[in-house]
Design a protein around this motif. Sequence first.
Motif, mmCIF file in Angstrom:
data_model
loop_
_atom_site.group_PDB
_atom_site.id
_atom_site.type_symbol
_atom_site.label_atom_id
_atom_site.label_comp_id
_atom_site.label_asym_id
_atom_site.label_seq_id
_atom_site.Cartn_x
_atom_site.Cartn_y
_atom_site.Cartn_z
ATOM 1 N N ASN A 1 37.348 -51.165 60.474
ATOM 2 C CA ASN A 1 36.890 -50.964 59.097
ATOM 3 C C ASN A 1 35.822 -51.963 58.673
ATOM 4 O OD1 ASN A 1 38.954 -48.833 57.965
ATOM 5 N ND2 ASN A 1 40.103 -50.247 59.255
ATOM 6 N N GLY A 2 34.712 -51.989 59.434
ATOM 7 C CA GLY A 2 33.597 -52.850 59.094
ATOM 8 C C GLY A 2 33.526 -54.089 59.964
ATOM 9 N N PHE A 3 32.310 -54.646 60.050
ATOM 10 C CA PHE A 3 32.046 -55.827 60.872
ATOM 11 C C PHE A 3 32.090 -57.090 60.013
ATOM 12 C CE2 PHE A 3 30.670 -52.600 63.689
ATOM 13 C CZ PHE A 3 30.613 -53.136 64.965
ATOM 14 N N MET A 4 32.984 -57.978 60.363
ATOM 15 C CA MET A 4 33.084 -59.248 59.655
ATOM 16 C C MET A 4 31.830 -60.092 59.854
ATOM 17 S SD MET A 4 36.997 -60.004 60.854
ATOM 18 C CE MET A 4 37.129 -61.612 60.085
ATOM 19 N N SER A 5 31.098 -59.831 60.935
ATOM 20 C CA SER A 5 29.904 -60.606 61.270
ATOM 21 C C SER A 5 28.647 -60.093 60.584
ATOM 22 C CB SER A 5 29.702 -60.589 62.789
ATOM 23 O OG SER A 5 29.797 -59.261 63.288
ATOM 24 N N ASN A 6 28.748 -58.989 59.854
ATOM 25 C CA ASN A 6 27.601 -58.412 59.155
ATOM 26 C C ASN A 6 27.707 -58.697 57.657
ATOM 27 O OD1 ASN A 6 26.635 -55.695 57.572
ATOM 28 N ND2 ASN A 6 25.223 -56.262 59.221
ATOM 29 N N ALA A 7 26.602 -59.141 57.043
ATOM 30 C CA ALA A 7 26.640 -59.573 55.636
ATOM 31 C C ALA A 7 27.073 -58.451 54.692
ATOM 32 C CB ALA A 7 25.278 -60.123 55.225
ATOM 33 N N ALA A 8 26.490 -57.244 54.875
ATOM 34 C CA ALA A 8 26.823 -56.138 53.971
ATOM 35 C C ALA A 8 28.279 -55.711 54.139
ATOM 36 C CB ALA A 8 25.886 -54.963 54.218
ATOM 37 N N ASP A 9 28.713 -55.576 55.377
ATOM 38 C CA ASP A 9 30.106 -55.205 55.622
ATOM 39 C C ASP A 9 31.058 -56.277 55.113
ATOM 40 O OD1 ASP A 9 29.321 -52.863 56.771
ATOM 41 O OD2 ASP A 9 30.075 -53.285 58.776
ATOM 42 N N TYR A 10 30.672 -57.529 55.283
ATOM 43 C CA TYR A 10 31.505 -58.641 54.823
ATOM 44 C C TYR A 10 31.759 -58.530 53.317
ATOM 45 C CZ TYR A 10 33.078 -63.517 54.262
ATOM 46 O OH TYR A 10 33.803 -64.656 53.971
ATOM 47 N N GLU A 11 30.688 -58.223 52.559
ATOM 48 C CA GLU A 11 30.845 -58.089 51.104
ATOM 49 C C GLU A 11 31.831 -56.978 50.762
ATOM 50 O OE1 GLU A 11 29.704 -60.081 48.798
ATOM 51 O OE2 GLU A 11 28.710 -61.312 50.301
ATOM 52 N N GLY A 12 31.788 -55.884 51.543
ATOM 53 C CA GLY A 12 32.740 -54.803 51.309
ATOM 54 C C GLY A 12 34.155 -55.185 51.669
ATOM 55 N N ILE A 13 34.295 -56.004 52.717
ATOM 56 C CA ILE A 13 35.623 -56.420 53.167
ATOM 57 C C ILE A 13 36.322 -57.276 52.117
ATOM 58 C CG2 ILE A 13 36.820 -57.875 54.863
ATOM 59 C CD1 ILE A 13 34.748 -56.842 56.931
ATOM 60 N N ILE A 14 35.567 -58.154 51.461
ATOM 61 C CA ILE A 14 36.185 -59.045 50.470
ATOM 62 C C ILE A 14 36.221 -58.429 49.076
ATOM 63 C CG2 ILE A 14 35.550 -61.102 51.779
ATOM 64 C CD1 ILE A 14 33.298 -61.592 49.771
ATOM 65 N N SER A 15 35.686 -57.223 48.944
ATOM 66 C CA SER A 15 35.692 -56.535 47.647
ATOM 67 C C SER A 15 36.951 -55.684 47.510
ATOM 68 C CB SER A 15 34.445 -55.654 47.514
ATOM 69 O OG SER A 15 34.585 -54.748 46.444
ATOM 70 N N ASP A 16 37.702 -55.909 46.447
ATOM 71 C CA ASP A 16 38.914 -55.132 46.215
ATOM 72 C C ASP A 16 38.576 -53.666 45.964
ATOM 73 O OD1 ASP A 16 41.842 -55.399 45.942
ATOM 74 O OD2 ASP A 16 41.500 -54.692 43.896
ATOM 75 N N ALA A 17 37.497 -53.414 45.250
ATOM 76 C CA ALA A 17 37.113 -52.040 44.922
ATOM 77 C C ALA A 17 36.705 -51.268 46.176
ATOM 78 C CB ALA A 17 35.970 -52.043 43.912
ATOM 79 N N VAL A 18 35.952 -51.910 47.065
ATOM 80 C CA VAL A 18 35.526 -51.238 48.296
ATOM 81 C C VAL A 18 36.729 -51.009 49.214
ATOM 82 C CG1 VAL A 18 34.092 -51.432 50.367
ATOM 83 C CG2 VAL A 18 33.183 -52.147 48.146
ATOM 84 N N THR A 19 37.630 -51.974 49.276
ATOM 85 C CA THR A 19 38.834 -51.814 50.091
ATOM 86 C C THR A 19 39.673 -50.647 49.575
ATOM 87 O OG1 THR A 19 38.825 -54.191 50.530
ATOM 88 C CG2 THR A 19 40.837 -53.012 51.048
ATOM 89 N N ASP A 20 39.715 -50.461 48.268
ATOM 90 C CA ASP A 20 40.396 -49.297 47.689
ATOM 91 C C ASP A 20 39.793 -47.994 48.223
ATOM 92 O OD1 ASP A 20 42.238 -50.673 46.160
ATOM 93 O OD2 ASP A 20 40.993 -50.701 44.362
ATOM 94 N N LYS A 21 38.459 -47.942 48.279
ATOM 95 C CA LYS A 21 37.786 -46.734 48.772
ATOM 96 C C LYS A 21 38.114 -46.482 50.247
ATOM 97 C CE LYS A 21 33.814 -46.903 45.611
ATOM 98 N NZ LYS A 21 32.339 -47.025 45.515
ATOM 99 N N LYS A 22 38.187 -47.546 51.022
ATOM 100 C CA LYS A 22 38.535 -47.395 52.433
ATOM 101 C C LYS A 22 39.938 -46.810 52.580
ATOM 102 C CE LYS A 22 35.692 -51.318 53.954
ATOM 103 N NZ LYS A 22 35.693 -52.641 54.623
ATOM 104 N N ALA A 23 40.872 -47.338 51.791
ATOM 105 C CA ALA A 23 42.249 -46.836 51.849
ATOM 106 C C ALA A 23 42.311 -45.379 51.396
ATOM 107 C CB ALA A 23 43.147 -47.707 50.977
ATOM 108 N N ASP A 24 41.575 -45.036 50.348
ATOM 109 C CA ASP A 24 41.544 -43.653 49.862
ATOM 110 C C ASP A 24 41.061 -42.706 50.960
ATOM 111 O OD1 ASP A 24 42.410 -44.340 47.312
ATOM 112 O OD2 ASP A 24 40.380 -44.544 46.506
#
Length: 663
Positions: A626-649
């Motif tokens: 569910n995204g690359f921790m080493s990539n800046a854009a993906d990292y922002e999504g990983i630490i975002s509660d709202a984006v993580t909600d979308k991933k779970a949905d």
Amino acid sequence: MRLFNKKNIITAAVCLVLIAVVIFLFVFTNPKNNDDDKQGSSSIIDTIVSSIPSSEPESSTPPEINLQITAPNKDGITTTNPTYTLSGTSDPASELKINGEVVKRNSDGSFNVVKELKVGKNTFKFEHKGKTVTKTINYKYVVIKSYSPSGNKTYNSGSVVSVNVMARNGSLVSATFNGKTVSCKKATVKDDEDGGAEVDSTFVNYTATFTLPSNNKSQLSLGKITFKATCNGVTEKKYSGTITVKKSSIINNDDPSVTPTGGDYINVGSGLIATVVANRAETFSGKVIDDDSRPYNCYLPEGTQDYCAEGTVTYQGKEYYKLRCGRRIYTKTYLGKSYEQTVAKTSVGTLPDHNELSVVSFDNNGKYTTLTLDSDWKAPFYFELKNQSYKKGRFAYSISAVTFSYVDITFCYATVFEGEITIPDDHPIFKSAEIIKNKYDTTLRLKLKKTGGFYGWDCYYDSKDNLVFKFLNPAKMENTDSLNGITVYLDVGHGGSDVGATAGSLQERKINLVLAKKVKERLEAKNATVIMNRTNDSTTINPPDRIEKLIAANANICIAIHHDKSTSASPNGFLGAYYTPFSYSAANYVWQQTASANIYKKMWALESHYYYVARATCCPIVLTENGFMSNAADYEGIISDAVTDKKADAIVAGALDYFKSIQ
């Protein structure tokens, strides 16, 4: 001096009145002052006290965030790679420079910066908040990074030994041993537990094989192996320790009548027996030398016995027994020293010249269809979904579409098969059963009601030593939005001492759990039963236990939650994967829903993966990265509660689509 004046008297009077009011309220609103009232009276007092300014007010200043460098974790490290990723955390409100260049960071101040290295000493000066930290990295140019075997090794008579050289990509590599020189060819290296979307290509594995003498009447010392590699005009040589061949310990009966001819059977003699002692043994092709997990090779349950060669097969440091049925099995698991367990043991003995089977029962209890067979001895078998084509993918054997239409179970050496299997018209999976008598064995063919309509299987020997096959029936939905009665197993990646990938202070074990809990919450909202392999970050799970927990859960689907990392900061996006052909559909639905949610910049093509748990067969298993921790854009999504909600949905929507599709 006048102590009181009119103004002071008035002020004192007002204070006395206020005190009287407070006392009145306290006494008359709490007349009983019992335990039930204490909490109420305390809250009033707290309210009054809180309105009085403190002489030592609490500081609202957040704790200071300073620079922390996680890679390199110490000064003066040595690397053989031409690039190095500098990573760590810092105060996002203050500028960070490395060697005078401003560093682009994530919103929380974490950073991953890939730097080219020159041969020798490389110095990096970090400047942050008026402080300077200097780190040095030594880049050592080598052609051969590692090789095996390295030390002194002793092998059984007749063993096949794979030599492995991790050398720079593009090298010419050879191995010389016992008077023979062979060229080493590129080979893939399998990571048993987890894999990323990008593999470091600076060094690749080169391999070749040597067959050792067999039936030797005394121990042999054959000297050392010389490894040679040349790249960019630089040549290096490395040497193994002394290779010794044990004296042959058995009288190997090579009578050709003992071994069936044709098919996958291999003449390994008849003096040595291998017995599976683990819960199950993964099988590999016995006619090639590799470590490729193939989804058309099945597991063999504990207790399975077959003749095996005295000499083992060694490939990339892993050792196998070669069985007469034409399969190899590991001698032990290779999942790190702390997770090793014996897979099979050998003994000298004799097996029956054939096997006999009879049908005990064929039952459908709703969730499972169970076939029970009486067997004279615990011989191996082949289990394969037929009419399915495969192609070699990046990680495993992939498929373009689900095309299998029947199941073949071939019972090795079974020349007698008694009883019939009657399939009722309303059976949820199978429409017919056919028993095919071959020259040396028997095949049970179970035709499916629809192409691709298969959902998982497991097998074992029960307390009466009957061979039991358990087939998962398709799950039934009450309606299109309810998962009531359906069990979903969440395999939360890593955990405990296994932190997984890291990026600054971010650990994969933690973010996997955050996402998994959100998936669980949404599944339960749709009335699903959800089982997680762990619910905290302190649990370390032995990889073989991951599969045992999954099988014990009796799940209808397993979703594995992971996050990716690369040696480069550029790879990004979502990777969805499957292993068995019957997992393809479920993985595809999760992939499609994730793609339509527009969460990621990139969706990696759905592909096969040899992820350890995904190789289980008890139910469809979906691997999500569910995204690359080493990539800046993906990292922002990983630490975002709202984006993580979308991933779970998206994951839950995909699972829901899958169950709708099998109704």
